[in-house]
Design an enzyme around this catalytic site. Structure first.
Site, PDB file in Angstrom:
ATOM      1  N   LYS A   9       0.833  -1.211   0.000  1.00 51.72           N
ATOM      2  CA  LYS A   9       0.000   0.000   0.000  1.00 51.72           C
ATOM      3  C   LYS A   9       0.868   1.262   0.000  1.00 51.72           C
ATOM      4  O   LYS A   9       0.546   2.236  -0.678  1.00 51.72           O
ATOM      5  CB  LYS A   9      -0.949  -0.013   1.200  1.00 51.72           C
TER       6      LYS A   9
ATOM      7  N   LYS B 114      -6.079  -6.460 -12.126  1.00 45.17           N
ATOM      8  CA  LYS B 114      -7.035  -6.924 -11.120  1.00 45.17           C
ATOM      9  C   LYS B 114      -8.146  -5.869 -10.970  1.00 45.17           C
ATOM     10  O   LYS B 114      -7.847  -4.672 -10.877  1.00 45.17           O
ATOM     11  CB  LYS B 114      -6.296  -7.086  -9.784  1.00 45.17           C
TER      12      LYS B 114
ATOM     13  N   LYS C 104     -11.280  -1.103  -6.753  1.00 40.44           N
ATOM     14  CA  LYS C 104     -11.759   0.276  -6.635  1.00 40.44           C
ATOM     15  C   LYS C 104     -10.620   1.258  -6.861  1.00 40.44           C
ATOM     16  O   LYS C 104     -10.797   2.311  -7.449  1.00 40.44           O
ATOM     17  CB  LYS C 104     -12.338   0.505  -5.231  1.00 40.44           C
TER      18      LYS C 104
END
Ligand code: ADP
Ligand code: TRP
Length: 321
Positions: free
Chosen positions: A110, A189, A192
């Site tokens: 992340k 993939k 969102k």
């Protein structure tokens, strides 16, 4: 068996979420005592716009109910309605070695994607462990990306139990494996964060448009094509019957078929797949009070379990009288 899982309210749910996680959550309801929650504390780690947090929570709740959540049997709530879990997070933090969290790849990924490396993001797996342990969960169905967090939970539970006695059930992970990663319209993939999603309940016309825009290679119409390399075929696998899929496979391989034909059929099948649930979704939008009631009722049940586990953990470490 107590089954528990959480899903973050970070945007409208998409077909990757459905085939990758929600469908299995819903299937497990028939045989197990399921606890599912909306992980809004976890969502704060990405600093969402405050005005988005509550609406997204309601959206996820409506999606689950519309798709078949058994509101009588399954306990479904908003994580932050049971703040006891944050106190347990602290107790667990104090037996969690830094190295265990430093090894977590989801944090590193992340941050590499540009998220701010805040302490919440780093400590995220400890909050997840508290979610799992406070509800005495036996089985935690998650996607492969979450496997490491369940291992961290097991490690923390074992350390706590070794230090303070048998307080926690050590959970098993149940990796949801039935579906490969669902590709988005750009072939990455579906996620969102990549803006390549097809939402479960977006307008049918918009689903059609997005499916027609799915990236394919430039093999000419008359030439044979490899279905296993095609994003359209990957999505057909989710919604076409085995017979129809076999037919598409042979048409791909023999040539003479254009991608737009496959896309048109995919759009039809995808829209039909979710059609039976659309009416319910619209009814729920017009009855938000009912949706809020489901969450409030879930929180009441969840809290009763959480309070009891937290009391045992507090006593074990020596807090209170
Ligand atoms: P997103 O990547 O859109 O933010 P989340 O990380 O919130 O999705 O995922 C919620 C759940 O849906 C997880 O259990 C995850 O494994 C599953 N999931 C998300 N995207 C996909 C996908 N493209 N294919 C399969 N499963 C997915
Ligand atoms: N971290 C999970 C995800 O991003 C969501 C989550 C939070 C969760 N707490 C959990 C999943 C407890 C399973 C169990 O998908």
């Amino acid at each position: 068996m107590r089954v528990l899982s959480g899903i973050q309210p970070s945007g409208k749910l998409h077909i990757g979420n459905y085939f990758g996680a929600m469908r299995q959550h819903l299937q497990l309801q028939t045989e197990h005592n399921c606890f599912y929650f909306i992980a809004d504390y976890h969502a704060l780690t990405s600093n969402p716009t405050p005005a988005d947090v509550a609406p997204y929570t309601l959206d996820v709740t409506m999606d689950y109910i519309a798709l078949g959540l058994d509101t009588k049997k399954t306990v479904f709530w908003r994580q932050s309605d049971v703040p006891e879990v944050t106190e347990l997070t602290w107790l667990l933090s104090c037996v969690t070695p830094m190295g265990l969290l430093q090894r977590c790849t989801s944090y590193k990924d992340k941050v590499a994607q540009g998220m701010s490396p805040n302490h919440g993001l780093f400590a995220y797996p400890v909050l997840q462990a508290a979610d799992i342990l406070i509800y005495n969960s036996d089985i935690v169905p998650v996607g492969a990306d979450q496997k490491q967090h369940i291992e961290v939970t097991r490690d923390i539970a074992i350390r706590f139990n070794n230090n303070y006695g048998q307080i926690f059930t050590v959970p098993e992970e149940y990796i949801i494996q039935s579906v490969a990663v669902v590709p988005g319209t750009d072939g990455q993939k579906m996620s969102k964060s990549y803006r390549n999603t097809i939402e479960i309940f977006e307008p049918e016309e918009s689903i059609r448009k997005k499916i027609m825009s799915i990236v394919t290679d430039s093999t000419p119409l008359e030439e044979p094509k490899d279905p296993e390399k095609c994003n359209v075929f990957a999505l057909l696998k989710l919604v076409a019957s085995p017979d129809e899929l076999a037919e598409w496979e042979s048409r791909y391989r023999s040539g003479g078929m254009g991608y737009s034909e496959a896309k048109k059929r995919l759009a039809e099948l995808m829209i039909d797949h979710f059609k039976p649930f659309r009416k319910k979704r619209t009814e729920l939008e017009n009855n938000i009070n009912y949706v809020k009631k489901v969450l409030a009722n879930g929180a009441k049940h969840a809290k009763a379990v959480a309070v009891e586990t937290l009391a045992r953990a507090r006593k074990a470490v020596g807090l209170g009288t």
